[in-house]
Design a protein around this motif. Sequence first.
Motif, short mmCIF file in Angstrom:
data_model
loop_
_atom_site.label_atom_id
_atom_site.label_comp_id
_atom_site.label_asym_id
_atom_site.label_seq_id
_atom_site.Cartn_x
_atom_site.Cartn_y
_atom_site.Cartn_z
N ARG A 209 0.83 -1.20 0.00
CA ARG A 209 0.00 0.00 0.00
C ARG A 209 0.87 1.25 0.00
O ARG A 209 0.56 2.23 -0.69
CB ARG A 209 -0.94 0.01 1.21
N VAL A 210 1.95 1.23 0.76
CA VAL A 210 2.84 2.38 0.79
C VAL A 210 3.55 2.53 -0.55
O VAL A 210 3.72 3.65 -1.06
CB VAL A 210 3.86 2.26 1.94
N ALA A 213 1.17 4.12 -2.90
CA ALA A 213 1.03 5.54 -2.58
C ALA A 213 2.23 6.33 -3.07
O ALA A 213 2.10 7.43 -3.62
CB ALA A 213 0.86 5.72 -1.07
N GLU A 261 -5.21 10.62 -0.02
CA GLU A 261 -5.23 9.22 0.39
C GLU A 261 -3.83 8.64 0.44
O GLU A 261 -3.46 7.94 1.39
CB GLU A 261 -6.10 8.41 -0.57
N ALA A 262 -3.03 8.94 -0.59
CA ALA A 262 -1.65 8.43 -0.62
C ALA A 262 -0.84 8.97 0.55
O ALA A 262 -0.11 8.23 1.22
CB ALA A 262 -0.99 8.81 -1.94
N ARG A 264 -1.86 10.07 3.46
CA ARG A 264 -2.30 9.53 4.74
C ARG A 264 -1.82 8.09 4.92
O ARG A 264 -1.49 7.67 6.04
CB ARG A 264 -3.81 9.63 4.86
N THR A 265 -1.76 7.34 3.84
CA THR A 265 -1.22 5.99 3.90
C THR A 265 0.25 6.02 4.33
O THR A 265 0.69 5.25 5.19
CB THR A 265 -1.35 5.30 2.53
N TYR A 268 0.63 7.22 8.03
CA TYR A 268 0.27 6.16 8.98
C TYR A 268 1.39 5.14 9.09
O TYR A 268 1.77 4.73 10.20
CB TYR A 268 -1.03 5.48 8.53
N ALA A 269 1.96 4.73 7.97
CA ALA A 269 3.06 3.77 7.99
C ALA A 269 4.27 4.36 8.70
O ALA A 269 4.96 3.67 9.47
CB ALA A 269 3.42 3.35 6.57
N GLU A 373 -7.85 7.09 12.52
CA GLU A 373 -7.06 6.98 11.29
C GLU A 373 -6.63 5.53 11.06
O GLU A 373 -6.63 5.05 9.92
CB GLU A 373 -5.83 7.88 11.37
N GLN A 377 -7.56 3.41 7.79
CA GLN A 377 -6.56 2.81 6.90
C GLN A 377 -6.88 1.35 6.62
O GLN A 377 -6.56 0.83 5.54
CB GLN A 377 -5.17 2.94 7.51
N ASN A 393 -11.31 11.60 2.36
CA ASN A 393 -10.24 12.27 1.62
C ASN A 393 -10.76 13.35 0.65
O ASN A 393 -10.03 13.77 -0.23
CB ASN A 393 -9.41 11.25 0.82
#
Length: 563
Positions: A209-210, A213, A261-262, A264-265, A268-269, A373, A377, A393
């Motif tokens: 996912r990262v 993004a 969205e990207a 925030r991904t 979060y990571a 959050e 996610q 988003n």
Amino acid sequence: MAPGRQAESGDGPEAARAALAAARAERAAELDRWLRSLLTAAPARPVHEDVALIAVGSHARRELTPGGDLDLVLLHRGRAGIAEIADRVWYPVWDSGLRLDHSVRTVHEARTVARGDMKAALGLLSARLIAGDRALADELRSAVLTDWRADAPVRLPELSQMCRERWESHGELAFLLEPDLKEAHGGLRDVHVLHAVAASWVASGPDGRVRAAHELLLDARHALHEVTGRSTDRLVLQEQDAVARALGLADANVLQRLIAEAARTITYAASHAWRRADRFTRSRRGVERRPVGDGAVDHDGEVVLARNADLNDPALALRVAAAAAHAGLPLAPATVDRLAEHAALPRTPWPAAARDALVSLLGAGPAAIGVWEALDQAGLIVRLLPEWERVRNRPQRNPVHRFTVDRHLVETATGAAALTREVARPDLLLVGALLHDIGKGRPGDHSATGAAIARDIGADLGFPEDDVRVLETLVRHHLLLPETATRRDIDDPMTVQTVTAAVSAVPGREREILDLLAALAVADGNATGPAAWGTWKAALVTDLTRRAAAALSGGSRPVLSLI
């Protein structure tokens, strides 16, 4: 060098982005061939024995966008005439118009510089051989990695501080109208940092996912460079539609939503990776475990499921989230994933325990934002509240607003937690705050549209009919007090009558609704931004609320002070 092409009008997003990725790969290959020819043609004596040309930075990762810098290191083993070899490589690069950051080092020199210069260390962690002595390049990479891992207890806090300073300077990418795609919090730079943290063996590397993004942001940066013809990384408003078209997207709103969205991904990571790094650099005698709620345990600074947690309990996910928020702790990512995959979720109408857990989560205040959050996610929020997808988003594209619509709703609800003692129904205040802008992104007046949606959500959450009507009224009239107080004459009896008529939608609960609207006005204004709320507006709203309360009761009664 063949430039990447801009998307044609008929290209969809996948085709447009594939073209940009192909252009970067082709450019990297052509640069490699050219640089290799420059190095191998330079000396009379072959260079494959004791000289290596190393790429660092974006070209090392094959991510060089049209406005990016070329960063090269000429590595050698004390070779005589190395300056002449360097000149025969550097000068053609300069003559081509490329911006070049360059150095000439032995392995020892490069290693010494990396141990004292964070930027140099980060670059060398991604070093890639272009031409020359592979053993020399491997020796450098092995030495730099060995030093990085040995020095991790010192270097990681240094890197963390650098990141925090950068975030403070550039802001949070997901919520900026004109973000810096590279340096802002959640931008490309943070993905490079994630790789560096992973190289220390403290945390795992970026997941799929990262990486996705990162590719989205890289494509946006590539398109921005092509559209502007400049090396800028700031996506200003006047360029956003053109960049969206270059990516095959409908318009700037779609682009901003994808970027949010990207970002925030990535954010979060990164937050999880830095928690792991912080635990690594702290001296700990052992792993701590303590209960923090029903089904929730604090395990080394993160909340995990208790061994006896009932995954069939439809309130479990929200109850564990609420426990984490009230404890001021993050949810462990593995726990969030397990809840998303295996935990039962409430069916409509929700049981009281699930509704109470949602209210408890929001009532934890700002500590609930990170927990929310995490649920978002993992896709849990849109499964709990399907209507959330329309605001998730969604950019506001208004300088008054600091956040996307969904984040604004959460900020408002958690801000309202400080006002729950001032109202008769704290649960309705928190849920009303969470839903007050739920109608945005749909046709028509968002307050009227949102009221209908809130009515349906209230019923789904299992509120009694009268409470559902109160929620509907809160959403329909959440702007009533601030707009009336600032746009109309408070001394005019018709102004007060406008307010009293609106709060009379649920007979017998007029004063309750008035107090809820007053508290919601405070939370909404503070969550919007400094320009949306201040002492002047607070004083006007307080005065209007006092007059409306007096009219409802036939006399003067105290109201919540908003100043």
